[in-house]
Write a protein that holds these residues in place. Structure first.
Motif, mmCIF file in Angstrom:
data_model
loop_
_atom_site.group_PDB
_atom_site.id
_atom_site.type_symbol
_atom_site.label_atom_id
_atom_site.label_comp_id
_atom_site.label_asym_id
_atom_site.label_seq_id
_atom_site.Cartn_x
_atom_site.Cartn_y
_atom_site.Cartn_z
ATOM 1 N N GLU A 149 0.825 -1.211 0.000
ATOM 2 C CA GLU A 149 0.000 0.000 0.000
ATOM 3 C C GLU A 149 0.862 1.265 0.000
ATOM 4 O O GLU A 149 0.381 2.349 -0.318
ATOM 5 C CB GLU A 149 -0.926 0.050 1.225
ATOM 6 C CG GLU A 149 -1.845 -1.135 1.382
ATOM 7 C CD GLU A 149 -1.139 -2.308 2.065
ATOM 8 O OE1 GLU A 149 -0.454 -2.128 3.077
ATOM 9 O OE2 GLU A 149 -1.284 -3.435 1.541
ATOM 10 N N GLN A 150 2.111 1.143 0.379
ATOM 11 C CA GLN A 150 3.001 2.296 0.428
ATOM 12 C C GLN A 150 3.920 2.389 -0.792
ATOM 13 O O GLN A 150 4.886 3.141 -0.793
ATOM 14 C CB GLN A 150 3.852 2.246 1.697
ATOM 15 C CG GLN A 150 3.062 2.424 2.959
ATOM 16 C CD GLN A 150 3.954 2.392 4.191
ATOM 17 O OE1 GLN A 150 5.164 2.314 4.104
ATOM 18 N NE2 GLN A 150 3.329 2.468 5.349
ATOM 19 N N ARG B 150 5.336 5.897 -1.633
ATOM 20 C CA ARG B 150 4.318 6.894 -1.287
ATOM 21 C C ARG B 150 4.780 7.675 -0.071
ATOM 22 O O ARG B 150 5.345 7.113 0.862
ATOM 23 C CB ARG B 150 2.980 6.212 -0.990
ATOM 24 C CG ARG B 150 2.381 5.625 -2.234
ATOM 25 C CD ARG B 150 0.901 5.399 -2.077
ATOM 26 N NE ARG B 150 0.403 4.926 -3.373
ATOM 27 C CZ ARG B 150 -0.470 3.974 -3.524
ATOM 28 N NH1 ARG B 150 -1.009 3.394 -2.471
ATOM 29 N NH2 ARG B 150 -0.857 3.614 -4.723
ATOM 30 N N ASN C 92 4.009 2.992 -5.005
ATOM 31 C CA ASN C 92 3.273 3.455 -6.188
ATOM 32 C C ASN C 92 3.466 2.451 -7.320
ATOM 33 O O ASN C 92 4.488 2.446 -7.989
ATOM 34 C CB ASN C 92 3.787 4.834 -6.638
ATOM 35 C CG ASN C 92 3.411 5.925 -5.678
ATOM 36 O OD1 ASN C 92 2.341 5.904 -5.095
ATOM 37 N ND2 ASN C 92 4.305 6.884 -5.505
#
Length: 77
Positions: free
Chosen positions: A45-46, A74, A48
């Motif tokens: 999730e962190q 991110r 890109n």
């Protein structure tokens, strides 16, 4: 006359050129290892984009790891 684009053999390089090549190689490897370690520890999730793609991009000379550190992660906050 020697062609300017011809690859130089290690034995033909000056000591300064050899040292420069070793330093550049060490920096490149250190950047890639740091980027791969960060990518492995960072949750998807962190990141890109797909982690697998970034893993391959990191292998591209200096451009890959620098691209990952600039655009692949991110920003939190």
């Amino acid at each position: 006359m020697k062609n300017q684009m011809q690859k130089q053999r290690w034995e033909d390089m000056s000591t300064g050129r050899r040292a420069g090549a070793i330093v550049a190689g060490a920096v490149q490897i250190a950047l890639a290892v740091a980027a791969w370690v960060d990518l492995a520890k960072r949750p998807a999730e962190q990141v890109n984009g797909p982690k697998g793609l970034w893993g391959v991009i990191i292998a591209i000379n200096f451009i890959g790891p620098i691209s990952y550190f600039v655009a692949g992660r991110r920003r939190s906050g």
